[in-house]
Design a protein around this motif. Structure first.
Motif, PDB file in Angstrom:
ATOM      1  N   ASP A 294       2.873 -13.005  -2.656  1.00 50.49           N
ATOM      2  CA  ASP A 294       3.661 -11.758  -2.664  1.00 50.49           C
ATOM      3  C   ASP A 294       4.815 -11.923  -3.639  1.00 50.49           C
ATOM      4  O   ASP A 294       5.306 -13.033  -3.839  1.00 50.49           O
ATOM      5  CB  ASP A 294       4.204 -11.455  -1.250  1.00 50.49           C
TER       6      ASP A 294
ATOM      7  N   THR B 199       7.015  -2.412   3.361  1.00 52.81           N
ATOM      8  CA  THR B 199       6.835  -1.381   4.396  1.00 52.81           C
ATOM      9  C   THR B 199       6.936  -1.956   5.809  1.00 52.81           C
ATOM     10  O   THR B 199       7.460  -1.308   6.717  1.00 52.81           O
ATOM     11  CB  THR B 199       5.457  -0.706   4.232  1.00 52.81           C
ATOM     12  N   SER B 200       6.433  -3.180   5.966  1.00 51.13           N
ATOM     13  CA  SER B 200       6.417  -3.773   7.306  1.00 51.13           C
ATOM     14  C   SER B 200       7.816  -4.143   7.800  1.00 51.13           C
ATOM     15  O   SER B 200       7.987  -4.506   8.968  1.00 51.13           O
ATOM     16  CB  SER B 200       5.503  -4.999   7.327  1.00 51.13           C
TER      17      SER B 200
HETATM   18  C1  LIG Z   1       9.594   5.186   8.041  1.00 47.36           C
HETATM   19  C2  LIG Z   1       8.372   4.480   8.557  1.00 47.36           C
HETATM   20  C3  LIG Z   1       8.216   4.260   9.927  1.00 47.36           C
HETATM   21  C4  LIG Z   1       7.079   3.611  10.416  1.00 47.36           C
HETATM   22  N1  LIG Z   1       6.984   3.334  11.751  1.00 47.36           N
HETATM   23  C5  LIG Z   1       5.917   2.628  12.222  1.00 47.36           C
HETATM   24  C6  LIG Z   1       5.839   2.250  13.593  1.00 47.36           C
HETATM   25  O1  LIG Z   1       6.752   2.490  14.389  1.00 47.36           O
HETATM   26  N2  LIG Z   1       4.720   1.608  14.018  1.00 47.36           N
HETATM   27  C7  LIG Z   1       3.691   1.298  13.171  1.00 47.36           C
HETATM   28  O2  LIG Z   1       2.697   0.735  13.607  1.00 47.36           O
HETATM   29  N3  LIG Z   1       3.765   1.584  11.847  1.00 47.36           N
HETATM   30  C8  LIG Z   1       4.844   2.240  11.351  1.00 47.36           C
HETATM   31  N4  LIG Z   1       4.930   2.549  10.031  1.00 47.36           N
HETATM   32  C9  LIG Z   1       3.801   2.185   9.147  1.00 47.36           C
HETATM   33  C10 LIG Z   1       3.797   0.694   8.811  1.00 47.36           C
HETATM   34  O3  LIG Z   1       5.083   0.254   8.489  1.00 47.36           O
HETATM   35  C11 LIG Z   1       2.833   0.402   7.653  1.00 47.36           C
HETATM   36  O4  LIG Z   1       1.568   0.966   7.910  1.00 47.36           O
HETATM   37  C12 LIG Z   1       2.639  -1.106   7.467  1.00 47.36           C
HETATM   38  O5  LIG Z   1       3.881  -1.756   7.352  1.00 47.36           O
HETATM   39  C13 LIG Z   1       1.800  -1.405   6.253  1.00 47.36           C
HETATM   40  O6  LIG Z   1       1.672  -2.817   6.188  1.00 47.36           O
HETATM   41  P1  LIG Z   1       0.968  -3.495   4.958  1.00 47.36           P
HETATM   42  O7  LIG Z   1       0.957  -4.952   5.202  1.00 47.36           O
HETATM   43  O8  LIG Z   1      -0.313  -2.817   4.688  1.00 47.36           O
HETATM   44  O9  LIG Z   1       1.918  -3.128   3.708  1.00 47.36           O
HETATM   45  P2  LIG Z   1       3.327  -3.769   3.280  1.00 47.36           P
HETATM   46  O10 LIG Z   1       4.113  -4.185   4.445  1.00 47.36           O
HETATM   47  O11 LIG Z   1       3.950  -2.826   2.309  1.00 47.36           O
HETATM   48  O12 LIG Z   1       2.877  -5.089   2.515  1.00 47.36           O
HETATM   49  C14 LIG Z   1       2.351  -5.056   1.205  1.00 47.36           C
HETATM   50  C15 LIG Z   1       2.916  -6.240   0.440  1.00 47.36           C
HETATM   51  O13 LIG Z   1       2.358  -6.267  -0.874  1.00 47.36           O
HETATM   52  C16 LIG Z   1       3.347  -6.742  -1.757  1.00 47.36           C
HETATM   53  N5  LIG Z   1       3.006  -6.350  -3.127  1.00 47.36           N
HETATM   54  C17 LIG Z   1       2.744  -5.103  -3.594  1.00 47.36           C
HETATM   55  N6  LIG Z   1       2.439  -5.151  -4.907  1.00 47.36           N
HETATM   56  C18 LIG Z   1       2.507  -6.445  -5.288  1.00 47.36           C
HETATM   57  C19 LIG Z   1       2.278  -7.122  -6.511  1.00 47.36           C
HETATM   58  N7  LIG Z   1       1.920  -6.478  -7.635  1.00 47.36           N
HETATM   59  N8  LIG Z   1       2.432  -8.473  -6.532  1.00 47.36           N
HETATM   60  C20 LIG Z   1       2.790  -9.166  -5.411  1.00 47.36           C
HETATM   61  N9  LIG Z   1       3.012  -8.563  -4.220  1.00 47.36           N
HETATM   62  C21 LIG Z   1       2.869  -7.225  -4.159  1.00 47.36           C
HETATM   63  C22 LIG Z   1       4.625  -6.096  -1.253  1.00 47.36           C
HETATM   64  O14 LIG Z   1       5.768  -6.803  -1.706  1.00 47.36           O
HETATM   65  C23 LIG Z   1       4.437  -6.155   0.261  1.00 47.36           C
HETATM   66  O15 LIG Z   1       5.043  -7.294   0.840  1.00 47.36           O
HETATM   67  C24 LIG Z   1       6.054   3.196   9.513  1.00 47.36           C
HETATM   68  C25 LIG Z   1       6.217   3.393   8.142  1.00 47.36           C
HETATM   69  C26 LIG Z   1       7.378   4.021   7.651  1.00 47.36           C
HETATM   70  C27 LIG Z   1       7.525   4.206   6.170  1.00 47.36           C
END
Ligand SMILES: Cc1cc2nc3c(=O)[nH]c(=O)nc-3n(C[C@H](O)[C@H](O)[C@H](O)COP(=O)(O)OP(=O)(O)OC[C@H]3O[C@@H](n4cnc5c(N)ncnc54)[C@H](O)[C@@H]3O)c2cc1C
Length: 418
Positions: free
Chosen positions: A31, A39-40
């Motif tokens: 990452d 987002t997480s």
């Molecule tokens: C306001 C809000 C409230 C929410 N509330 C809830 C809730 O209460 N309960 C719930 O279940 N969900 C909730 N969600 C949804 C939840 O947060 C997301 O669905 C979840 O965090 C997505 O996780 P992920 O691991 O897919 O993405 P992310 O957490 O975004 O992880 C993706 C990772 O990829 C990395 N990355 C991206 N591009 C690159 C690159 N080119 N090179 C290296 N690294 C890179 C980023 O740095 C990041 O760490 C909410 C979302 C929002 C916006």
């Protein structure tokens, strides 16, 4: 030993890595940020075991008009970005029709019903117990008619999926949340969800667990992913190039961008959200204000107010109008102090047009796997999809039917393949 590079250290990536590691795979998570800082990190922290049905797009005229005219605080539109969103939005609208949504919900419910158990299993190895409350959260309604409708809907959900709730009349809500200045028409108390007082800290605890179990985290650029000369995959990192037999794309909202380089045109509805913390509030459990489209959650850094969906260009400047409105509505319900941060946090919900994540093999690239598109509930679902993906990668029998999540649904060919 079998090996994998996991791109993305959000909830999806870290949990997939943990489940691979528990199958004795050699795992490197890559990452550009520290684990769990995108987002997480910024969500409302609710492990939403009650959300058996995915978040549908409103289709009734009144709701669409309220959105179009800016009267709804659930959605904020930048009209100039509409052409960019239209193809994915139209498919989202189509899939939100009740008959189609009912079918999609069966797949979603199969994952959500495992959300708490899969989190609990991972938490057991961490010191995160103090971050978690197991008492659910509440959805507040101002009008009696809205509350009656919410009770009927909650009864339907309970009858269909076995999800427990309690309807609180204004008096019961006032007892449960004595700091509320207005108990409105009461609240639905979803009893089973868990709530986390610091989502970033839970992410750090899972990342620490991965390190203790032998997984590796390195900073690196996911977009450097290429097929390795010797077979498998290669990515450039701060520790030099890393190669592995398999690669997992778990980049949340950034996943389609990477996949375009490999010839996949993946449509995604990117719903931006905001949060800000406020000092000095005395709320017991998270409260969603149904009329005003926000959640307020008592967190380690103060009262966190999170907003609904903003549809805008990915690099557009912050326009936190929903947060301003949410704060005003929240101040009508609760006394609290000034904002803690100068600027609000922002992040993007990675929503697929059929509301289901992509979990499985990339259709045209052996050894490339996908785990993204968790939409409104990725904080909830990361451990459940991580387990499913690891089972598929290891050739085990999957614990739920993976068919609803097959990547072929949205992995059409892009115009220029890499
Ligand atoms: C306001 C809000 C409230 C929410 N509330 C809830 C809730 O209460 N309960 C719930 O279940 N969900 C909730 N969600 C949804 C939840 O947060 C997301 O669905 C979840 O965090 C997505 O996780 P992920 O691991 O897919 O993405 P992310 O957490 O975004 O992880 C993706 C990772 O990829 C990395 N990355 C991206 N591009 C690159 C690159 N080119 N090179 C290296 N690294 C890179 C980023 O740095 C990041 O760490 C909410 C979302 C929002 C916006």
């Amino acid at each position: 030993m079998r090996s994998a590079i996991v791109l993305g250290a959000g909830m999806a990536g870290v949990c997939a890595a943990l489940h691979l590691r528990r199958r004795q795979w050699d795992v490197v998570v890559v990452d550009r940020l520290e684990p769990g800082r995108a987002t997480s990190y910024g969500n409302a922290g609710i492990i939403q075991s009650e959300a058996a049905e995915p978040f549908a797009m409103p289709r009734d005229l009144a709701s669409l008009l309220a959105i179009a005219t800016g009267r709804s605080n659930d959605v904020h539109f930048h009209w100039a970005s509409l052409p960019r969103h239209a193809p994915a939005l139209l498919r989202y609208w189509w899939n939100s029709a009740p008959a189609r949504h009912r079918v999609l919900a069966q797949g979603y419910a199969s994952l959500i019903s495992n959300a708490i158990a899969t989190h609990e299993e991972l938490m057991r190895g961490t010191n995160a117990a103090g971050l978690v409350r197991r008492e659910g959260y509440r959805v507040f309604h101002r009008g009696a008619a809205d509350m009656a409708q919410a009770i009927a809907e909650a009864e339907r959900v309970r009858a269909t999926y076995g999800v427990p709730f309690k309807a609180l009349d204004p008096r019961a809500l006032a007892v449960a949340e004595p700091a509320l200045k207005d108990a409105g028409a009461g609240a639905i108390h979803w009893l089973a969800p868990w709530t986390v007082s610091n989502p970033g800290a839970l992410m750090a605890a899972y990342a620490d667990l991965l390190a203790r179990e032998g997984g590796r985290f390195v900073h690196g650029a996911a977009d450097s992913l290429t097929p390795a000369a010797a077979g498998g995959w290669r990515v450039e990192t701060a520790d030099g190039p890393v190669e592995a037999e398999h690669a997992v794309v778990a980049l949340g909202p950034w996943s389609p961008e990477l996949l375009r380089r490999f010839g996949y045109a993946v449509p995604m509805v990117r719903k931006r959200g905001y949060h800000r913390h406020y000092a000095g509030a005395a709320l017991d459990l998270p409260l969603m204000d149904a009329d005003n489209g926000y959640v307020m959650a008592p967190m380690a850094d103060g009262l966190r107010i999170t907003t609904g969906a903003e549809l805008t260009a990915p690099d557009a400047p912050l326009t936190p109008v929903q947060l301003t409105r949410a704060e005003a509505a929240a101040r009508g319900l609760l006394d609290f102090g000034a904002g803690v941060e100068a600027e609000p946090w922002t992040g993007v919900r990675p929503c697929m047009p059929d509301m289901l994540p992509l979990v499985g093999r990339a259709p045209r690239h052996p050894g490339l796997w996908l785990d993204f598109g968790h939409g409104h509930q990725g904080f909830t679902l990361g451990p459940a999809t991580g387990l499913l993906l690891a089972q598929m990668m290891a050739g085990e029998r999957p614990y739920v039917d993976p068919a609803p999540f097959r990547p072929e649904r949205w992995c059409g060919a892009a115009r220029a393949a890499a």
